[in-house]
Scaffold this motif. Structure first.
Motif, short mmCIF file in Angstrom:
data_model
loop_
_atom_site.label_atom_id
_atom_site.label_comp_id
_atom_site.label_asym_id
_atom_site.label_seq_id
_atom_site.Cartn_x
_atom_site.Cartn_y
_atom_site.Cartn_z
N TYR A 115 0.85 -1.20 0.00
CA TYR A 115 0.00 0.00 0.00
C TYR A 115 0.88 1.24 0.00
CZ TYR A 115 -3.46 -3.36 1.74
OH TYR A 115 -4.28 -4.45 1.90
N LEU A 116 0.31 2.34 -0.48
CA LEU A 116 1.00 3.62 -0.37
C LEU A 116 1.14 4.00 1.10
CD1 LEU A 116 -0.75 5.61 -3.26
CD2 LEU A 116 1.54 4.59 -3.29
N LYS A 117 2.13 4.81 1.40
CA LYS A 117 2.43 5.15 2.79
C LYS A 117 1.27 5.85 3.47
CE LYS A 117 5.87 7.47 5.67
NZ LYS A 117 7.12 8.26 5.68
N ASP A 118 0.60 6.77 2.76
CA ASP A 118 -0.48 7.56 3.35
C ASP A 118 -1.86 7.03 3.00
OD1 ASP A 118 -0.24 8.14 0.71
OD2 ASP A 118 -0.43 10.32 0.91
N ASN A 119 -1.93 5.81 2.49
CA ASN A 119 -3.23 5.25 2.11
C ASN A 119 -3.23 3.74 2.39
OD1 ASN A 119 -5.83 5.13 1.11
ND2 ASN A 119 -5.18 4.92 -1.01
N GLY A 120 -3.10 3.42 3.67
CA GLY A 120 -3.03 2.02 4.07
C GLY A 120 -4.40 1.35 4.09
N PRO A 121 -4.44 0.10 4.45
CA PRO A 121 -5.71 -0.64 4.48
C PRO A 121 -6.61 -0.18 5.62
CG PRO A 121 -3.97 -1.97 5.42
CD PRO A 121 -3.30 -0.74 4.88
N SER A 122 -7.91 -0.26 5.41
CA SER A 122 -8.86 0.07 6.46
C SER A 122 -8.98 -1.11 7.43
CB SER A 122 -10.24 0.36 5.84
OG SER A 122 -10.76 -0.81 5.22
N GLU A 123 -9.62 -0.84 8.56
CA GLU A 123 -9.82 -1.91 9.54
C GLU A 123 -10.70 -3.02 8.96
OE1 GLU A 123 -8.45 -2.44 12.44
OE2 GLU A 123 -7.22 -0.66 12.19
N ASP A 124 -11.68 -2.62 8.14
CA ASP A 124 -12.54 -3.62 7.50
C ASP A 124 -11.73 -4.53 6.58
OD1 ASP A 124 -14.77 -2.69 8.77
OD2 ASP A 124 -15.43 -1.42 7.12
N GLU A 125 -10.85 -3.94 5.79
CA GLU A 125 -10.05 -4.74 4.87
C GLU A 125 -9.13 -5.69 5.62
OE1 GLU A 125 -6.77 -4.21 1.24
OE2 GLU A 125 -7.83 -2.46 2.04
N LEU A 126 -8.49 -5.19 6.68
CA LEU A 126 -7.61 -6.04 7.47
C LEU A 126 -8.39 -7.21 8.08
CD1 LEU A 126 -5.39 -3.38 9.30
CD2 LEU A 126 -4.72 -4.88 7.42
N THR A 127 -9.58 -6.90 8.58
CA THR A 127 -10.40 -7.95 9.20
C THR A 127 -10.77 -9.03 8.19
OG1 THR A 127 -11.33 -6.37 10.78
CG2 THR A 127 -12.55 -8.40 10.42
N VAL A 128 -11.18 -8.61 7.00
CA VAL A 128 -11.59 -9.57 5.97
C VAL A 128 -10.41 -10.40 5.50
CG1 VAL A 128 -12.46 -9.78 3.61
CG2 VAL A 128 -13.55 -8.19 5.20
N ARG A 129 -9.30 -9.76 5.21
CA ARG A 129 -8.13 -10.49 4.70
C ARG A 129 -7.56 -11.44 5.75
NH1 ARG A 129 -6.05 -8.86 -0.16
NH2 ARG A 129 -6.63 -6.81 -0.98
N ARG A 130 -7.51 -10.99 7.00
CA ARG A 130 -6.97 -11.86 8.05
C ARG A 130 -7.85 -13.06 8.31
NH1 ARG A 130 -5.27 -6.76 11.94
NH2 ARG A 130 -3.21 -6.38 11.00
N ALA A 131 -9.13 -12.93 7.97
CA ALA A 131 -10.05 -14.06 8.13
C ALA A 131 -10.03 -14.97 6.90
CB ALA A 131 -11.46 -13.54 8.37
#
Length: 236
Positions: free
Chosen positions: A105-121
């Motif tokens: 991801y770009l430095k100032d445009n990281g993943p949202s909490e929703d995206e992290l939750t979905v990917r980690r699951a």
């Protein structure tokens, strides 16, 4: 010749390697060196591809992220190294040795909490999933607002019931009975203008004629009292 020399001479000398064996050993060594060289070249080619991909990703500037295929930890470490040198964020998802992959991801445009939750699951993150999660959050906020408004209405209603006495009727009905509670509520109902005494009880219900007659009677009674007091003083 002494005894030691005799013993050494009698011992069998180690066999010398034949020319064929020497060639086999030399080929084996060359194969190992060639394999190591090929691995280094493969890693260098992979690093170059990653650098080009990362560079194009930065220049484009329109993509939210760049996702790599699942690969071994050694190759993911190269992705991380190249990305961090370029000042980017790197996250890895999935099970090690099975399907673990890297996303940059770009430095100032990281993943949202929703995206992290979905990917980690183990889920797939895309525009449809993002819209689904956004709608779920909207519905949750909407329901929270409805619940808050209902709670405010309940508090306002309870305040009105306390002023009218209904609240006390409901509160003490189980202790003193429904009829007694109703009677108590009626007697203790608060009047905004006159306190706890009903305003109707403070109004003068007499007619004008009756009021004038009462005033006249009070004056006559007062005059008679004063006259008796005066007569008593003269007799003394």
């Amino acid at each position: 010749m002494d005894l030691l020399d005799s013993i050494l001479n009698s011992m069998q000398k180690p066999p010398t390697a034949s020319e064929a064996q020497k060639n086999a050993m030399r080929k084996q060594k060359e194969a190992i060196e060639n394999r190591q060289k090929e691995e280094r070249n493969m890693i260098n080619r992979f690093r170059k591809r990653v650098e080009e991909k990362i560079s194009n990703f930065i220049k484009d500037g329109t993509k939210p992220h760049i996702q790599f295929e699942p690969m071994e930890q050694m190759y993911r470490s190269i992705i991380r190294e190249v990305s961090e040198i370029a000042g980017l964020q790197v996250f890895s998802f999935g099970q090690e040795g099975v399907d673990r992959y890297s996303v940059v991801y770009l430095k100032d445009n990281g993943p949202s909490e929703d995206e992290l939750t979905v990917r980690r699951a183990g889920g797939v993150w895309n525009e449809d999933k993002a819209a689904e999660m956004a709608l779920a959050h909207f519905e949750k906020r909407k329901q929270a607002a409805i619940d808050l408004e209902e709670e405010k209405n309940r508090k306002r209603k309870r305040g009105k019931e306390e002023l009218s006495g209904t609240f006390y009727k409901q509160k003490y009905a189980h202790l003193i009975g429904q009829e007694a509670a109703i009677d108590a509520a009626q007697k203790t109902g608060v009047n905004k203008s006159y306190g706890e005494v009903p305003s109707e009880n403070k109004k003068d219900q007499r007619s004008i004629e009756q009021t004038m007659a009462d005033i006249k009677a009070k004056k006559m009674k007062k005059a008679e009292t004063e006259k008796r007091d005066a007569d008593s003083g003269e007799q003394i």
